[in-house]
Scaffold this motif. Structure first.
Motif, PDB file in Angstrom:
ATOM      1  N   PRO A   1      -6.358  -1.550   1.281  1.00  0.00           N
ATOM      2  CA  PRO A   1      -7.679  -0.896   1.243  1.00  0.00           C
ATOM      3  C   PRO A   1      -7.633   0.538   1.750  1.00  0.00           C
ATOM      4  O   PRO A   1      -8.321   1.409   1.215  1.00  0.00           O
ATOM      5  CB  PRO A   1      -8.531  -1.776   2.175  1.00  0.00           C
ATOM      6  N   LEU A   2      -6.803   0.781   2.770  1.00  0.00           N
ATOM      7  CA  LEU A   2      -6.688   2.138   3.311  1.00  0.00           C
ATOM      8  C   LEU A   2      -6.067   3.082   2.290  1.00  0.00           C
ATOM      9  O   LEU A   2      -6.504   4.230   2.145  1.00  0.00           O
ATOM     10  CB  LEU A   2      -5.854   2.122   4.588  1.00  0.00           C
ATOM     11  N   LEU A   3      -5.076   2.611   1.555  1.00  0.00           N
ATOM     12  CA  LEU A   3      -4.445   3.436   0.517  1.00  0.00           C
ATOM     13  C   LEU A   3      -5.450   3.830  -0.567  1.00  0.00           C
ATOM     14  O   LEU A   3      -5.457   4.968  -1.037  1.00  0.00           O
ATOM     15  CB  LEU A   3      -3.260   2.691  -0.108  1.00  0.00           C
ATOM     16  N   ILE A   4      -6.297   2.879  -0.961  1.00  0.00           N
ATOM     17  CA  ILE A   4      -7.316   3.174  -1.973  1.00  0.00           C
ATOM     18  C   ILE A   4      -8.299   4.220  -1.450  1.00  0.00           C
ATOM     19  O   ILE A   4      -8.650   5.175  -2.149  1.00  0.00           O
ATOM     20  CB  ILE A   4      -8.066   1.888  -2.384  1.00  0.00           C
ATOM     21  N   GLN A   5      -8.718   4.058  -0.190  1.00  0.00           N
ATOM     22  CA  GLN A   5      -9.674   5.009   0.371  1.00  0.00           C
ATOM     23  C   GLN A   5      -9.063   6.394   0.538  1.00  0.00           C
ATOM     24  O   GLN A   5      -9.726   7.407   0.292  1.00  0.00           O
ATOM     25  CB  GLN A   5     -10.199   4.506   1.717  1.00  0.00           C
ATOM     26  N   ILE A   6      -7.794   6.452   0.951  1.00  0.00           N
ATOM     27  CA  ILE A   6      -7.109   7.740   1.083  1.00  0.00           C
ATOM     28  C   ILE A   6      -7.029   8.431  -0.276  1.00  0.00           C
ATOM     29  O   ILE A   6      -7.345   9.623  -0.410  1.00  0.00           O
ATOM     30  CB  ILE A   6      -5.699   7.563   1.667  1.00  0.00           C
TER      31      ILE A   6
ATOM     32  N   LEU B   1     -14.040   1.441  -6.166  1.00  0.00           N
ATOM     33  CA  LEU B   1     -14.854   0.486  -5.414  1.00  0.00           C
ATOM     34  C   LEU B   1     -14.616  -0.932  -5.903  1.00  0.00           C
ATOM     35  O   LEU B   1     -14.514  -1.872  -5.102  1.00  0.00           O
ATOM     36  CB  LEU B   1     -16.337   0.848  -5.537  1.00  0.00           C
ATOM     37  N   LEU B   2     -14.498  -1.088  -7.222  1.00  0.00           N
ATOM     38  CA  LEU B   2     -14.212  -2.396  -7.802  1.00  0.00           C
ATOM     39  C   LEU B   2     -12.828  -2.884  -7.372  1.00  0.00           C
ATOM     40  O   LEU B   2     -12.656  -4.047  -6.975  1.00  0.00           O
ATOM     41  CB  LEU B   2     -14.296  -2.329  -9.331  1.00  0.00           C
ATOM     42  N   SER B   3     -11.840  -1.998  -7.427  1.00  0.00           N
ATOM     43  CA  SER B   3     -10.487  -2.361  -7.017  1.00  0.00           C
ATOM     44  C   SER B   3     -10.426  -2.673  -5.526  1.00  0.00           C
ATOM     45  O   SER B   3      -9.739  -3.612  -5.101  1.00  0.00           O
ATOM     46  CB  SER B   3      -9.504  -1.237  -7.353  1.00  0.00           C
ATOM     47  N   LEU B   4     -11.148  -1.890  -4.731  1.00  0.00           N
ATOM     48  CA  LEU B   4     -11.168  -2.116  -3.282  1.00  0.00           C
ATOM     49  C   LEU B   4     -11.754  -3.480  -2.940  1.00  0.00           C
ATOM     50  O   LEU B   4     -11.162  -4.251  -2.174  1.00  0.00           O
ATOM     51  CB  LEU B   4     -11.986  -1.016  -2.602  1.00  0.00           C
ATOM     52  N   THR B   5     -12.916  -3.797  -3.512  1.00  0.00           N
ATOM     53  CA  THR B   5     -13.543  -5.087  -3.218  1.00  0.00           C
ATOM     54  C   THR B   5     -12.692  -6.241  -3.737  1.00  0.00           C
ATOM     55  O   THR B   5     -12.649  -7.310  -3.117  1.00  0.00           O
ATOM     56  CB  THR B   5     -14.958  -5.167  -3.823  1.00  0.00           C
ATOM     57  N   GLY B   6     -12.002  -6.023  -4.855  1.00  0.00           N
ATOM     58  CA  GLY B   6     -11.108  -7.054  -5.378  1.00  0.00           C
ATOM     59  C   GLY B   6      -9.953  -7.340  -4.440  1.00  0.00           C
ATOM     60  O   GLY B   6      -9.602  -8.499  -4.193  1.00  0.00           O
ATOM     61  N   VAL B   7      -9.366  -6.274  -3.891  1.00  0.00           N
ATOM     62  CA  VAL B   7      -8.266  -6.422  -2.934  1.00  0.00           C
ATOM     63  C   VAL B   7      -8.758  -7.142  -1.677  1.00  0.00           C
ATOM     64  O   VAL B   7      -8.108  -8.061  -1.169  1.00  0.00           O
ATOM     65  CB  VAL B   7      -7.675  -5.042  -2.564  1.00  0.00           C
TER      66      VAL B   7
ATOM     67  N   ALA C   1     -17.506   1.461   4.774  1.00  0.00           N
ATOM     68  CA  ALA C   1     -16.746   2.653   5.177  1.00  0.00           C
ATOM     69  C   ALA C   1     -16.389   3.493   3.953  1.00  0.00           C
ATOM     70  O   ALA C   1     -16.474   4.727   3.978  1.00  0.00           O
ATOM     71  CB  ALA C   1     -15.486   2.243   5.928  1.00  0.00           C
ATOM     72  N   PHE C   2     -16.013   2.828   2.865  1.00  0.00           N
ATOM     73  CA  PHE C   2     -15.672   3.521   1.625  1.00  0.00           C
ATOM     74  C   PHE C   2     -16.888   4.266   1.073  1.00  0.00           C
ATOM     75  O   PHE C   2     -16.805   5.437   0.697  1.00  0.00           O
ATOM     76  CB  PHE C   2     -15.155   2.512   0.596  1.00  0.00           C
ATOM     77  N   LEU C   3     -18.037   3.587   1.026  1.00  0.00           N
ATOM     78  CA  LEU C   3     -19.245   4.198   0.474  1.00  0.00           C
ATOM     79  C   LEU C   3     -19.736   5.364   1.337  1.00  0.00           C
ATOM     80  O   LEU C   3     -20.154   6.400   0.816  1.00  0.00           O
ATOM     81  CB  LEU C   3     -20.345   3.141   0.337  1.00  0.00           C
ATOM     82  N   LEU C   4     -19.677   5.194   2.660  1.00  0.00           N
ATOM     83  CA  LEU C   4     -20.092   6.277   3.556  1.00  0.00           C
ATOM     84  C   LEU C   4     -19.207   7.510   3.393  1.00  0.00           C
ATOM     85  O   LEU C   4     -19.690   8.640   3.357  1.00  0.00           O
ATOM     86  CB  LEU C   4     -20.051   5.797   5.017  1.00  0.00           C
ATOM     87  N   SER C   5     -17.904   7.286   3.289  1.00  0.00           N
ATOM     88  CA  SER C   5     -16.990   8.417   3.112  1.00  0.00           C
ATOM     89  C   SER C   5     -17.243   9.107   1.775  1.00  0.00           C
ATOM     90  O   SER C   5     -17.137  10.333   1.672  1.00  0.00           O
ATOM     91  CB  SER C   5     -15.530   7.952   3.199  1.00  0.00           C
TER      92      SER C   5
END
Length: 235
Positions: free
Chosen positions: A111-116, A186-192, A58-62
């Protein structure tokens, strides 16, 4: 009436949202029916891995779609609301995966906070590019290059850095990884996500805070610069 105007999304951007949701829906349904439900009994590891992969996708697509997002000059707030609606459109699908997999719904927050924050950053950069009156293709190209260096090049550099320094990295949030690398969302997201699903974390909240604070400051500076440029140009 003003609120309705803020929530109005043009046809092109509606198409982006629909495409985003449809792609994620197909991936989710495919994963549930072809992998998760074919397993004998309830196997939490399957759903945990699915949650990590799905949120990362979802992160990569956005990240791919947002550089193409159509936004009007002079209306930063409306554009920001549209971007948030776009990001929030994936929440029901993530909740389905969490509920079916019997995973705590609270896990969706970080994860939502990082994507926002990343979405707002891309939007802010595009807004300042609009102020520079660049061609649409050039704007998209600049954003693609920016995304490549932040998301991909930094990962490649981390790999060579770890090889050169003879680091033995055992987890995504490994204490031997310099904090600056966690600017990569992306690194922080996958880590979380990895930590939430039971993976080890040697750094606590530090990687998340590094990512969040850096991009919050960066996007704020970009947004402020854009507004100043717009005023200077008489927009």
């Amino acid at each position: 009436m003003k609120m309705l105007k803020l929530l109005y999304i043009n046809k092109k951007n509606k198409g982006f949202i629909l495409s985003y949701v449809l792609l994620l829906s197909m991936v989710l349904l495919g994963y549930l029916f072809m992998i998760a439900m074919r397993a004998e009994g309830y196997q939490p590891e399957i759903y945990k891995k699915g949650y990590i992969y799905f949120c990362s996708l979802a992160f990569l697509l956005s990240t791919i779609i947002l550089p193409l997002w159509e936004m009007k000059e002079k209306d930063y707030l409306k554009g920001l609301v549209e971007v948030l609606i776009f990001i929030f459109s994936a929440i029901p699908l993530i909740l389905i995966l969490l509920i079916v997999g019997k995973i705590s719904i609270e896990y969706i927050l970080l994860p939502l906070l990082i994507q926002i924050l990343w979405g707002v950053t891309i939007f802010s950069i595009k807004n300042i590019l609009n102020s520079l009156k660049l061609q649409m293709r050039l704007k998209a190209f600049v954003l693609i290059i920016f995304n490549f260096f932040v998301l991909i090049f930094s990962m490649i550099y981390l790999f060579f850095y770890s090889q050169y320094a003879n680091l033995v990295i055992t987890t995504i949030f490994d204490k031997d990884i310099p904090s600056i690398f966690f600017i990569n969302p992306l690194l922080s997201l996958t880590g979380v996500l990895y930590e939430q699903m039971g993976g080890s974390n040697q750094m606590g909240m530090k990687p998340f805070l590094v990512c969040f604070v850096f991009w919050a400051i960066f996007s704020s500076v970009i947004a402020y610069s854009s507004s100043k440029m717009a005023k200077h140009q008489g927009v």
